[in-house]
Design a protein around this motif. Structure first.
Motif, short mmCIF file in Angstrom:
data_model
loop_
_atom_site.label_atom_id
_atom_site.label_comp_id
_atom_site.label_asym_id
_atom_site.label_seq_id
_atom_site.Cartn_x
_atom_site.Cartn_y
_atom_site.Cartn_z
N ILE A 190 0.84 -1.21 0.00
CA ILE A 190 0.00 0.00 0.00
C ILE A 190 0.87 1.25 0.00
CG2 ILE A 190 -1.73 1.30 1.30
CD1 ILE A 190 -2.71 -1.44 2.40
N ALA A 191 1.92 1.25 0.80
CA ALA A 191 2.80 2.41 0.90
C ALA A 191 3.50 2.70 -0.43
CB ALA A 191 3.83 2.21 2.00
N ALA A 203 2.33 2.30 -3.29
CA ALA A 203 1.38 2.90 -4.23
C ALA A 203 0.88 4.27 -3.79
CB ALA A 203 0.20 1.96 -4.42
N THR A 204 0.82 4.49 -2.46
CA THR A 204 0.14 5.69 -1.99
C THR A 204 0.99 6.60 -1.10
OG1 THR A 204 -0.74 4.52 -0.05
CG2 THR A 204 -2.08 4.48 -2.06
N ALA A 205 1.97 6.06 -0.39
CA ALA A 205 2.72 6.88 0.58
C ALA A 205 4.14 6.35 0.73
CB ALA A 205 2.01 6.89 1.93
N PRO A 206 5.00 6.55 -0.27
CA PRO A 206 6.37 6.01 -0.22
C PRO A 206 7.18 6.48 0.99
CG PRO A 206 5.83 6.78 -2.43
CD PRO A 206 4.71 7.24 -1.55
N ALA A 207 6.83 7.64 1.55
CA ALA A 207 7.58 8.15 2.70
C ALA A 207 7.46 7.22 3.91
CB ALA A 207 7.07 9.54 3.08
N LEU A 208 6.44 6.37 3.92
CA LEU A 208 6.24 5.46 5.05
C LEU A 208 7.05 4.17 4.94
CD1 LEU A 208 2.36 5.85 5.33
CD2 LEU A 208 4.08 6.88 6.82
#
Length: 328
Positions: free
Chosen positions: A181-182, A184-189
């Motif tokens: 999920i990260a 695709a949506t929140a690479p900083a995580l």
């Protein structure tokens, strides 16, 4: 921006200061002083609008003045006992102060009055995990999943919950889902996800996979102190890459020189490198800074004293190790 009243202007100005303090950390203290000066000029009798009062409390929280923030929030719930955001902010303040029971109570109240308050589910689950109420945390996350689907935080916190229960296979499954999920949506995580995957693999005994995950975490954030220490200590424990392990742990200690766990790691890698005298200084500092007795640190201390041929102090460390194991 136009403000309808002097009170709104003052709150808005303080809000700008609070935002600047986050953007310019080097000037944080000076900006904070100005912002608090502005907030303290707000006449309490003019704070009839709950939303304005909530904003005022939020600014106090950002600026680290939890006392005045709590005062505003308690006034809100006194006048409006169903105000979910006020309960949520009270929960955040309690959480930051490690008052777990109070934090959980406030987050639950926020969800009672606002069942669609997504962040409150995640913060409640974090508190429940921190207090070893893992089954309750999983139930909270299952409720969130029914409402919001398999979000990053549902998967990530499920991984944390299963790790707490030492079910590392399930933890890895959920952390891997959070990684997908990260990406695709929140690479900083991803940095934190890779760290948690590394820790889960290490505890499962799969050291090769653990190393890969820690390395991925450090590629994204080379100064991630926890990852530097964890990987370095893992190598030291298994007498692998000792020179490189020392470099990683040294870097972690430079980043956080008063971290007892990092100092213990530094002492241990030096011991593994046949430098017991140098190791002793780090371990003794770790003992001093750690506060509560830690079995691992005393175990290391005993081994070092034994190597230095000081049997009396080695026995003392052994007693402390035994005592700390009983207390745990």
């Amino acid at each position: 921006m136009l403000f309808r009243s002097g009170t709104e202007f003052l709150v808005g100005l303080a809000d700008l200061y609070a935002s600047y303090s986050l953007q310019f950390p080097a000037q944080r203290e000076a900006i904070k002083a100005r912002a608090l000066s502005v907030l303290n000029r707000v006449p309490k009798k003019e704070l009839a609008n709950p939303q304005l009062r909530l904003k005022l409390a939020d600014d106090f929280i950002l600026l680290g003045d939890t006392e005045h923030a709590t005062e505003q929030l308690e006034a809100i719930v006194h006048d409006d006992p169903a105000n979910a955001p006020a309960y949520y902010y009270l929960g955040r303040i309690a959480n930051d102060g490690r008052r777990w029971a109070t934090a959980a109570e406030q987050f639950k109240k926020a969800l009672l009055f606002s069942p669609d308050f997504e962040q409150a589910y995640y913060d409640l689950a974090r508190v429940q995990i921190a207090t070893n109420q893992v089954d309750e945390a999983r139930a909270t996350l299952e409720r969130a999943q029914l409402k919001f689907g398999r979000t990053f935080y549902v998967e990530y916190l499920m991984g944390a919950a299963f790790s707490q229960q030492k079910n590392y296979t399930e933890a890895i499954t959920h952390f891997s889902a959070a990684e997908t999920i990260a990406r695709a949506t929140a690479p900083a995580l991803l940095t934190q996800v890779y760290f948690q995957l590394g820790a889960a693999f290490e505890r499962k005994g799969d050291y090769a996979e653990a190393e890969k995950e820690f390395q991925k975490s450090l590629q994204l954030w080379p100064e991630f102190a926890d990852a530097l220490n964890y990987l370095g200590y893992m190598w030291a424990e298994h007498d692998t890459n000792l020179a490189r392990a020392r470099q990683l742990i040294e870097k972690a200690v430079k980043l956080e020189p008063d971290n007892a766990a990092f100092l213990d790691s530094m002492g241990w890698v030096l011991f593994k490198l046949n430098q017991p005298k140098e190791a002793l200084d780090y371990i003794l500092k770790a003992v001093k800074l750690n506060g509560d007795p830690d079995a691992t640190i005393y175990d290391h201390l005993g081994d070092i004293y034994a190597t230095l041929k000081d049997p009396d102090k080695a026995r003392e460390a052994c007693v402390e190790w035994f005592t700390s194991r009983i207390c745990d």
